[in-house]
Enzyme design. Structure first.
Site, PDB file in Angstrom:
ATOM      1  N   PHE A 135       0.843  -1.197   0.000  1.00  0.00           N
ATOM      2  CA  PHE A 135       0.000   0.000   0.000  1.00  0.00           C
ATOM      3  C   PHE A 135       0.875   1.242   0.000  1.00  0.00           C
ATOM      4  O   PHE A 135       1.758   1.391   0.850  1.00  0.00           O
ATOM      5  CB  PHE A 135      -0.928   0.032   1.221  1.00  0.00           C
ATOM      6  CG  PHE A 135      -1.883   1.193   1.187  1.00  0.00           C
ATOM      7  CD1 PHE A 135      -3.047   1.129   0.438  1.00  0.00           C
ATOM      8  CD2 PHE A 135      -1.596   2.370   1.864  1.00  0.00           C
ATOM      9  CE1 PHE A 135      -3.913   2.215   0.375  1.00  0.00           C
ATOM     10  CE2 PHE A 135      -2.458   3.458   1.806  1.00  0.00           C
ATOM     11  CZ  PHE A 135      -3.619   3.380   1.061  1.00  0.00           C
ATOM     12  N   ASP A 220       9.102   2.453   1.772  1.00  0.00           N
ATOM     13  CA  ASP A 220       7.940   3.183   2.271  1.00  0.00           C
ATOM     14  C   ASP A 220       7.834   2.885   3.767  1.00  0.00           C
ATOM     15  O   ASP A 220       7.293   1.848   4.160  1.00  0.00           O
ATOM     16  CB  ASP A 220       6.685   2.736   1.505  1.00  0.00           C
ATOM     17  CG  ASP A 220       5.430   3.449   1.992  1.00  0.00           C
ATOM     18  OD1 ASP A 220       5.485   4.077   3.062  1.00  0.00           O
ATOM     19  OD2 ASP A 220       4.395   3.368   1.296  1.00  0.00           O
ATOM     20  N   LYS A 249       2.574   9.770   8.424  1.00  0.00           N
ATOM     21  CA  LYS A 249       1.861   9.299   9.619  1.00  0.00           C
ATOM     22  C   LYS A 249       2.360   9.887  10.947  1.00  0.00           C
ATOM     23  O   LYS A 249       1.991  10.989  11.290  1.00  0.00           O
ATOM     24  CB  LYS A 249       1.835   7.762   9.628  1.00  0.00           C
ATOM     25  CG  LYS A 249       1.026   7.226   8.438  1.00  0.00           C
ATOM     26  CD  LYS A 249       0.232   5.969   8.730  1.00  0.00           C
ATOM     27  CE  LYS A 249      -0.905   5.802   7.733  1.00  0.00           C
ATOM     28  NZ  LYS A 249      -0.603   4.934   6.614  1.00  0.00           N
TER      29      LYS A 249
END
Ligand SMILES: *Cc1c(COP(=O)(O)O)cnc(C)c1O
Length: 399
Positions: A135, A220, A249
């Site tokens: 993702f 990532d 995040k």
């Protein structure tokens, strides 16, 4: 009294499946809804709330900076972004930082940097290999890299040049590599894909292949970074260093921010005019990021998260021992998933919520837990008890 849920259904796009509670206030690992009910928050804002809710570290930085400068644009130098960039570089294997506002934007920057480097040094190579179930975000470029066909297909055609290979297969990466390949983009642990662990040697094998074929290795670490897995960056535990890394995040403790880090030889290929964003590096987000990351590093929170993880994993494994329908506990640090023998995670999430615990159904048959890095032993014990009770109520209802 306002019916917030009814108003949401009327006025807001219906692109999210929300839990039927209205959260109003939080403190540490706890949140309260509009009816005053208290919950232990093990969703943690999807790995964003690294210091928990209403952390004075975050709140004070945000308040102080908001009274000085919130936004200037990148036409000027500002100090918070330079401080945060320096802190990131001094505490990672990379040399330069570009700031943006979210994870998907950090990935877009990584894709552009890889293509820019390929344009200059690799004869226009532009293809990127990513993994199935990986993702990387929802904007068109990041979506092209995301390894879930269901997310991509309704939005095709997407940019060309992305290949998805099965997770944990180095051979598949080798087979997908050709002279147009510029980079491998991968999460050190797949987060949204279900908290899927890399096989021993997998990431090292990719690093060696990238070195051999002159490909960039892009990690990532949007979900795995900022102490989440028990070290500041997940790559530290794999003995592998990326050429480029995406962050977002938890970086500013809840304030929207994203960042791309890269080695100097690669970073230098991005020149004025190539890329930018109006809000990126704004003083509000970067001052809060600087305060959050400084606190995490100074108080050795990643190591504390690793200790908390041992306790939580031990508790979850004891549930696994007692309940045959719990088939696996996996993850690292405070990025954990509990898997069931059948697709019941929606029911388990609801049962846990009614008992005062928030968790996330990351797969139809697995729930994910991502509490703040400073979660207490007592909160871990209470959350484990509630989760076990919730699982029992769903999987082995009392007769
Ligand atoms: C959440 C996430 C993203 C996307 O971040 P947004 O801020 O939602 O755009 C990308 N990659 C990974 C690994 C993520 O967990």
């Amino acid at each position: 009294m306002t019916d917030w849920v009814a108003d949401e259904k009327q006025y807001v796009f219906q692109n999210y499946g929300r839990q039927p509670i209205v959260l109003e206030r939080g403190e540490g690992t706890r949140v309260w809804d509009s009816e005053g009910k208290e919950y232990l928050d093990f969703v943690g804002g999807l790995a964003v709330n690294v210091l928990g809710h209403a952390s004075p570290v975050v709140a004070d930085a945000l308040a102080a900076q908001s009274r000085e400068l919130i936004h200037t644009s990148n036409l000027f130098y500002t100090t918070p972004m330079i401080q945060l960039a320096k802190l990131l570089v001094e505490n990672s294997c990379l040399d330069r930082v570009f700031f943006c506002n979210s994870g998907t934007e950090a990935i877009e920057a990584c894709i552009k940097l890889a293509r820019r480097w390929g344009f200059d040094t690799r004869d226009g190579a532009y293809e990127i290999i990513a993994t199935e179930n990986g993702f990387h975000g929802r904007t068109i470029g990041a979506l092209a890299a995301t390894g879930t066909a269901r997310y991509r297909e309704p939005f095709e055609p997407l940019p060309a040049g992305f290949h998805h290979v099965p997770w944990n297969s180095i051979d598949a990466i080798k087979a997908a590599t050709n002279e147009k390949t510029v980079a491998v983009l991968i999460e050190p642990i797949q987060g949204e894909g279900g908290v899927n662990m890399p096989a021993p040697g997998y990431l090292q094998g990719i690093r060696e292949w990238c070195d051999e074929k002159k490909l960039l290795l892009i990690f990532d670490e949007i979900q795995t970074g900022i102490g989440r897995t028990g070290t500041l960056w997940a790559y530290e535990q794999e003995g592998v260093e990326p050429d480029i890394m995406a962050l977002a995040k938890g970086l500013a403790g809840g304030v929207p921010i994203g960042a791309m880090l890269a080695r100097e030889e690669i970073a230098k290929h991005l020149v004025p005019g190539d890329h930018g964003t109006t809000f990126g590096a704004n003083p509000l987000a970067t001052a809060t990021g600087f305060a959050t990351l400084s606190h995490i590093i100074d108080t050795k929170l990643p190591a504390q998260a690793a200790r908390a993880s041992q306790r939580l994993v031990a508790r979850l494994r004891s549930i696994e021992d007692r309940l045959p329908d719990v088939t696996e506990v996996r993850g690292r640090g405070l990025l954990l998933a509990v898997q069931f023998s059948r697709d019941c995670s929606v029911e388990v999430v609801a049962a846990a919520r009614m008992r005062g615990l928030l968790v996330n159904n990351v797969r139809p048959n697995a729930v994910r837990m991502m509490p703040p890095l400073n979660v207490s032993d007592d909160e871990i014990d209470r959350a484990s008890d509630i989760l076990e009770d919730a699982i029992r109520s769903v999987l082995a209802p009392a007769k």
